[in-house]
Design an enzyme around this catalytic site. Structure first.
Site, PDB file in Angstrom:
ATOM      1  N   MET A 297      -7.629   3.318 -14.465  1.00  0.00           N
ATOM      2  CA  MET A 297      -8.365   2.086 -13.878  1.00  0.00           C
ATOM      3  C   MET A 297      -7.720   0.821 -13.347  1.00  0.00           C
ATOM      4  SD  MET A 297     -11.286   2.558 -12.115  1.00  0.00           S
ATOM      5  CE  MET A 297     -12.386   3.621 -12.953  1.00  0.00           C
ATOM      6  N   ARG A 301      -7.205  -0.617  -9.749  1.00  0.00           N
ATOM      7  CA  ARG A 301      -7.971  -2.049  -9.559  1.00  0.00           C
ATOM      8  C   ARG A 301      -6.789  -3.077  -9.056  1.00  0.00           C
ATOM      9  NH1 ARG A 301     -12.405  -1.958 -14.717  1.00  0.00           N
ATOM     10  NH2 ARG A 301     -13.848  -0.835 -13.289  1.00  0.00           N
ATOM     11  N   TYR A 444     -15.156  -1.759  -4.023  1.00  0.00           N
ATOM     12  CA  TYR A 444     -14.489  -0.773  -4.510  1.00  0.00           C
ATOM     13  C   TYR A 444     -14.013  -0.843  -6.295  1.00  0.00           C
ATOM     14  CZ  TYR A 444     -12.778   1.272  -0.226  1.00  0.00           C
ATOM     15  OH  TYR A 444     -12.407   2.103   0.932  1.00  0.00           O
ATOM     16  N   GLU A 445     -13.957   0.243  -6.913  1.00  0.00           N
ATOM     17  CA  GLU A 445     -13.411   0.355  -8.313  1.00  0.00           C
ATOM     18  C   GLU A 445     -14.124  -0.620  -9.043  1.00  0.00           C
ATOM     19  OE1 GLU A 445     -11.433   2.520  -9.232  1.00  0.00           O
ATOM     20  OE2 GLU A 445     -10.841   3.312  -7.386  1.00  0.00           O
ATOM     21  N   GLY A 446     -15.349  -0.760  -8.852  1.00  0.00           N
ATOM     22  CA  GLY A 446     -16.175  -1.661  -9.594  1.00  0.00           C
ATOM     23  C   GLY A 446     -16.505  -3.026  -9.070  1.00  0.00           C
TER      24      GLY A 446
END
Length: 606
Positions: A297, A301, A444-446
């Site tokens: 991740m 990120r 995106y991505e959290g």
């Protein structure tokens, strides 16, 4: 108008003068490289950006992907772009030599992404393949590596991350896609995934999904999630070992989302197992899928942060060019001189403020992201305490590196539109598209809220607060060094006060955490993330100003170089005078005892 969309000069300043990228070559893993090879890679990416994707910025936006009779068509340039990236070795640039890569640092690979996304973020395909292939090389069997990775890195096959489900959203503990074991060691997959970027298209010969699913009988929650390779087309016989023929794997494109921005990249609703014939191949061990995803991740990120910084940078250079060329009115002290020619709007203080804001946000964000990429590299190749400290620092900075460029990038592009006035709201200039494009990056991505809870709820307190201690020590070193220059000392002192303010806020919130009142502790976590982000980027600007000051004193630059370094110091001052004071209001709210956002027994209208 010129088509400048990023500054090569600024990128080289950050990479080579501030962060000294070539120092990474002292580690054996990166020893095949030097400054020249780093620059050649960036030049290769710039050539592809200039010739294959930037000229099609508007065209890709206007001709978005379509789903017809189960088939997704994308702009024909996508296939050319993927092929060129594969041939240049840029999809797998960060992979090891053994895996067919160039063993380049993430510092360089992420800057390749920055260049490409500044040119045209509507062609965000190859970065997805990089991330998916990296999961296979990190955790997959030799057979999976041998069969899937070469075609993904060559740009022939598209990789995706298939995590999100309709009922679960960001709550991955609620994933319900099922995986039923079969006698041959494969799994039958059944379920749905949504918002899968590049989840199907005709520019690739196969789509390789890295998919989260729950093996029958697995524990509830995140502890029962496994990771699978689920291709669009699977080998006809003998698992993954037969290279000659493929059959449909029953992964159906059941819907395509027409989005606010990033229209060139299809986002798919996928259904697996409609005909009870979707086969998946387990990556690594059962029930460890989420830990594998989280290990990757940080890289993802950094990629989202780079995308946001890139889009905002492209908008800034568009606005800067327009402000230099657009004459309007006279300077405020010359309003009565009606016979005088109109002045370019860049000479108006308010326009200059907007441009300095954009420069401060974009160049501050890029600096933070290269810092994060450097820590990522060291955490991979160093040993002992150096490795551990780099990973802790990276882990702490990651929520900021993802969310600050995204949230502040949205504001920056908004100011780009404002710089154009009414023209910015039209399709005559690219900023209206970039304004739409960047809005996805805080999601995106959290989402930003998830990043904030991660920062305050976990990163600030893990290992007894060791990560923030390491960060504050790094910042203090920059403060000490900058304090030796008379014109930088006031800003160094100001940053020192911001560190104290941050610590004070954390101490005021900590009693809630100690009592186990997590909801109260994290109620305003997003505001803490915003405040923390300002302080971290202020540190980045002090570092840049310090290098600029040292260069001015030791190298006596002239002409454009002189303007560049003086501009760095001026923008640092702008950030400290215009952005840093925002922490005052945020600190007041964070220490406020009045609770207004937590649901109470008394129901209030919203």
């Amino acid at each position: 108008m010129a088509t400048t969309y990023f500054s090569k000069r600024n990128l080289h300043f950050l990479l080579h003068e501030v962060f000294k990228a070539e120092e990474l070559t002292k580690y054996d893993y990166f020893s095949a490289h030097d400054r020249e090879t780093f620059n050649l890679v960036l030049d290769s990416a710039t050539y592809i950006a200039d010739t294959l994707i930037h000229p099609y910025l508007k065209e890709v936006d206007k001709n978005q992907p379509e789903l017809t009779n189960g088939q997704v068509t994308v702009h024909p340039k996508v296939k050319e772009f993927m092929k060129a990236m594969g041939e240049a070795g840029l999809i797998g640039a960060g992979f090891s030599f053994d895996q067919g890569g160039q063993q380049l640092p993430q510092m360089i690979s992420s800057c390749v992404g920055f260049i490409l996304m500044a040119a045209n973020n509507g062609m965000m395909y190859t970065g997805l393949s990089t991330g998916a292939a990296h999961l296979i090389t990190s955790f997959g069997s030799p057979e999976l590596n041998e069969f899937y990775v070469p075609n993904m890195l060559a740009g022939n096959w598209q990789g995706t991350m298939a995590l999100t489900e309709p009922q679960a959203g960001s709550s991955l503990s609620d994933v319900t896609t099922s995986a039923t074991p079969l006698p041959d060691g494969t799994y039958k997959i059944k379920g749905q995934k949504v918002f899968i970027s590049a989840g199907d298209h005709d520019a690739a010969d196969n789509i390789i999904h890295l998919m989260l699913a729950r093996i029958d009988g697995a524990p509830k929650g995140t502890k029962g999630i496994s990771l699978f390779v689920v291709p669009k087309y699977r080998p006809a016989v003998d698992g993954v070992s037969n290279h000659s023929s493929f059959i449909d794997n029953d992964v159906q494109s059941t819907g395509i989302y027409h989005k606010l921005g990033q229209k060139g990249v299809p986002a798919l609703h996928l259904t697996m197992g409609s005909d009870d014939n979707t086969i998946g191949y387990l990556v690594g061990e059962p029930n460890k899928g989420l830990s594998y995803m989280f290990q990757m991740m940080n890289e993802a990120r950094i990629g989202v942060g780079m995308t946001a910084a890139a889009i905002a940078t492209a908008a800034y250079y568009s606005a800067l060019q327009y402000a230099k060329e657009r004459p309007q009115s006279r300077r405020l002290n010359e309003k009565n001189l009606l016979d005088a020619p109109q002045t370019p709007i860049i000479n108006h203080p308010d326009v200059r403020r907007m441009l300095l804001f954009q420069k401060a946000i974009t160049e501050g964000s890029l600096s933070l992201l290269i810092e994060a990429a450097r820590l990522y590299d060291i955490s991979r190749v160093a040993e002992g305490e150096e490795k551990e400290n780099a990973f802790l620092l990276l882990d702490l900075l990651m929520p900021v590196a993802k969310s600050y460029p995204s949230e502040m990038g949205v504001q920056s592009v908004s100011q780009s539109v404002q710089t154009f006035g009414g023209y910015g709201f039209t399709e005559d200039f690219p900023v209206e598209q970039l304004y739409r494009d960047i809005r996805i990056t805080p999601i995106y991505e959290g989402t930003t809220g998830i990043q904030a809870q991660d920062l305050l709820g976990r990163k600030m307190t893990m290992k007894g607060g060791k990560a923030p201690q390491l960060l504050f020590a790094e910042i203090s070193r920059a403060i000490t060094e900058a304090s030796t220059f008379d014109d930088l000392k006031p800003y160094a002192d100001q940053l020192g006060e911001e560190l104290k303010r941050t610590q004070d806020v954390v101490m005021s919130l900590m009693p809630h955490a100690m009592k186990g009142d997590t909801e109260r502790y994290l109620a305003d976590a997003t505001l803490f993330l915003e405040m923390f982000g300002i302080v971290v980027v202020a540190w980045q600007w002090l570092k840049q100003a310090l290098v600029a000051k040292q260069t001015l004193l030791t190298q006596n630059p002239q002409g454009d170089d002189l303007a560049f370094y003086e501009g760095k110091i001026h923008t640092m001052k702008f950030f400290y005078h215009y952005e840093v004071p925002k922490t005052l209001g945020l600190a007041v709210r964070l220490k406020d005892t009045e609770v207004l956002t937590i649901v109470s027994e008394k129901e209030l209208a919203l």
